[in-house]
Design an enzyme around this catalytic site. Structure first.
Site, short mmCIF file in Angstrom:
data_model
loop_
_atom_site.label_atom_id
_atom_site.label_comp_id
_atom_site.label_asym_id
_atom_site.label_seq_id
_atom_site.Cartn_x
_atom_site.Cartn_y
_atom_site.Cartn_z
N HIS A 140 -4.98 -40.03 -6.75
CA HIS A 140 -5.44 -39.37 -5.82
C HIS A 140 -4.39 -38.84 -4.82
CE1 HIS A 140 -7.96 -37.75 -2.58
NE2 HIS A 140 -9.14 -37.62 -3.46
N ASP A 169 -6.42 -48.61 -4.25
CA ASP A 169 -7.19 -47.72 -3.91
C ASP A 169 -8.59 -47.75 -4.75
OD1 ASP A 169 -8.94 -45.42 -3.75
OD2 ASP A 169 -7.53 -43.85 -4.36
N GLN A 182 -13.18 -45.20 -5.91
CA GLN A 182 -14.00 -44.98 -7.01
C GLN A 182 -14.57 -46.16 -7.72
OE1 GLN A 182 -15.27 -41.91 -7.60
NE2 GLN A 182 -13.99 -40.79 -6.38
N LYS A 210 -19.09 -42.80 -0.44
CA LYS A 210 -18.92 -42.66 -1.84
C LYS A 210 -20.16 -44.03 -2.56
CE LYS A 210 -14.59 -40.89 -2.59
NZ LYS A 210 -14.77 -39.37 -2.86
N CYS A 261 -8.10 -33.05 -6.10
CA CYS A 261 -7.01 -33.78 -5.27
C CYS A 261 -6.11 -34.60 -6.20
CB CYS A 261 -7.71 -34.51 -4.10
SG CYS A 261 -8.78 -33.85 -3.04
#
Lengths: 147, 407
Positions: free
Chosen positions: B122, B199, B202, B225, B362
């Protein structure tokens, strides 16, 4: 199946320009070339304008994008061809008003096919698709002025 | 098994019509919806205990501090960190990754060093590194992708060298749904003397996270999220590394002693939390964690894996639809239809009340790798059903029919 809502946006004229884009291609060397993209969605366009004695004598575009952005570029090149630069900029202002759902000047210009894009104003997420090629033209003349 | 209908009842936003049709929300990878518990917790915080933290002698100040630090403990437990000193509240994943790039990267990188990321990242795990290598003279390198959008450990081994100081990889791809082998990548990073940054934007909302088992050095994620409010996120960092890092922001809250020309910092984690912190956001995130724990992360992951599989099956029955990414994936299905541009797909679906994402997500370098300018994406969460997938697939058929008439 009913397509009523969609027909408001995707008018036949628009789909025709999408399917058979006018002025898609490149001009010869020396034309004004403006690259513009829509960073939120990835649409890109390169607008090419030939200006002689303050008049747009030819206009073409290449690019990738959705039906609205490509149809709008096709219509836009069609309608500014032959216009004086300041007239083309005025037309761009009228188009912007139309997209924002404002009252717009219908008297002094023959809007032709462009008027079919009026429905886009009711789809706020798609307005930037329709204005991309017009913004490219404005950017081109602004940069030329500053040069 | 979880009862999705019961879960749906707890999300007020799902029970509305959009464009005259019942809302089908398939954009949870962008942001998830919020259950009543979370909305109420934030409201209750403002109605009953709002006060600044870590300073008031008064009672409300104590309540607010307890609520804020209580949320930190919930996060610690949720990601299995060994101490709350390692849990820093931030504005979100982007801020957390920027903190690592700035506070750790700038101090530890020099000319000749390498930062290694992957071609599927991302933008928020690309640009902070681009900026820090420009400032330090280090080099940015990419681990290439396999044709199916996965990462081969062999490629990791070939890209990470003795000069690599930082490896930063997303745990789950927001576009491909790929679940990356973080533990194995971290081992390779450590063998080469590099730190491992993850990261987790997600992954954290959708699966069990154990930062100690992954053995990552930094781990970033966002609250919004995972059923929490916007504006709150977390940076986890190993204590030893955080202790040696300079603060990211300077000002109130984060100081120990302030003189005219010099100051000293608070202990961890507060030295990284300059200014009045995101108290209500942290309280909301803590409640979201309670909510998710009650359902069970394994149940959630199982449910989403099933929905993604079902969606891929259904989509494959439509001619001219390409699906990007591997078979085995998280609850993300990114696709294109040969006749209809993704923006047009999204508009047609929107008129049917179906919310999907269209664009580059993104991840412009990944779009380039996929050789597309844009894609459409349906992403699932615990409140989605097979009926949602059916409505979505019917909507896509409609888009194909509408545009098919044109060509």
């Amino acid at each position: 199946m009913s397509f009523n809502n969609l027909d408001q946006l995707y008018r036949q004229v628009i789909m025709d320009h999408y399917k058979n884009p006018r002025n898609k291609g490149e001009l010869e060397e020396g034309a004004l070339k403006i690259n513009m993209n829509n960073p939120t969605c990835g649409d890109t366009i390169q607008l090419q304008l030939k200006v002689d004695d303050g008049k747009i004598s030819d206009a073409k575009f290449i690019g990738e994008g959705c039906s609205i952005s490509l149809a709008s570029a096709s219509m836009m090149t069609q309608s500014v061809k032959g216009l004086e630069v300041d007239q083309a900029l005025k037309l761009s202002g009228i188009f912007s008003d139309m997209m924002q759902g404002k009252e717009y000047d219908e008297e002094n210009f023959d809007l032709g096919d462009i008027e079919a894009l009026q429905g886009v104003s009711k789809f706020p997420a798609r307005i930037k698709c329709a204005t991309l090629s017009w913004k490219a033209m404005e950017k081109g003349f602004k940069e030329q002025d500053e040069a | 098994m979880m009862n999705v209908q019961d879960i749906r009842k707890q999300f007020p936003i799902l029970h509305q019509e959009v464009n005259g049709k019942p809302l089908v929300y398939l954009d949870s990878a962008a942001t998830s919806q919020k259950p009543t518990q979370v909305i109420d917790a934030v409201e209750r915080y403002y109605k009953e205990i709002n006060s600044n933290v870590h300073r008031g002698v008064h009672t409300l100040g104590t309540h607010a501090t307890d609520a804020y630090e209580g949320a930190r403990e919930k996060v610690r437990e949720f990601i299995h960190a060994s101490s709350t000193e390692e849990v820093i509240f931030t504005r979100g994943t982007t801020t957390a990754l920027n903190m690592v790039a700035s506070s750790y990267g700038r101090a530890n990188l020099q000319e000749g060093d390498e930062v290694v990321i992957t071609a599927m990242e991302h933008h928020s795990n690309i640009i902070p590194w681009q900026q820090v290598v420009k400032a330090t003279g280090a080099t940015l390198k990419y681990i290439p992708l396999q044709p199916d959008g996965t990462i081969a450990l062999e490629d990791v081994e070939n890209t990470v060298t003795a000069n690599t100081k930082i490896v930063s990889v997303m745990q789950v791809s927001n576009v491909l749904g790929t679940i990356n082998p973080i533990k194995e990548i971290a081992a390779i990073a450590h063998q080469n003397g590099a730190v491992m940054v993850v990261d987790g934007a997600q992954s954290t909302p959708h699966m069990n996270i154990d930062v100690q088992d992954l053995d990552c050095d930094f781990f970033a994620f966002s609250g919004h999220k995972m059923c929490g409010p916007t504006g709150i996120g977390v940076l986890y960092g190993k204590k030893k590394l955080l202790e040696n890092m300079e603060p990211f922001e300077f000002g109130g809250e984060m100081i120990d002693f302030v003189g005219l020309y010099d100051s000293t910092w608070k202990e961890l984690p507060w030295k990284f939390e300059g200014g009045t912190p995101i108290i209500a956001g942290a309280v909301g995130l803590g409640t979201a964690i309670d909510f998710l724990n009650e359902i069970g992360m394994d149940n959630i992951q199982q449910h989403e894996t099933h929905l993604a599989k079902y969606a891929m099956q259904q989509l494959s029955t439509i001619e001219g639809v390409s699906i990007y990414g591997p078979e085995k994936r998280a609850g993300v299905v990114t696709f294109n239809s040969d006749e209809v541009h993704p923006h047009d797909v999204a508009t047609v679906l929107d008129t049917e009340g179906i919310a999907v994402r269209a664009g580059h997500h993104c991840a412009q370098p990944l779009m380039k790798w996929l050789e597309v300018s844009a894609t459409a994406r349906a992403s699932f969460y615990l409140y989605n059903t097979e009926e949602d997938v059916d409505t979505f697939v019917a909507g896509l058929r409609k888009a194909k029919e509408f545009f098919g008439n044109v060509f």
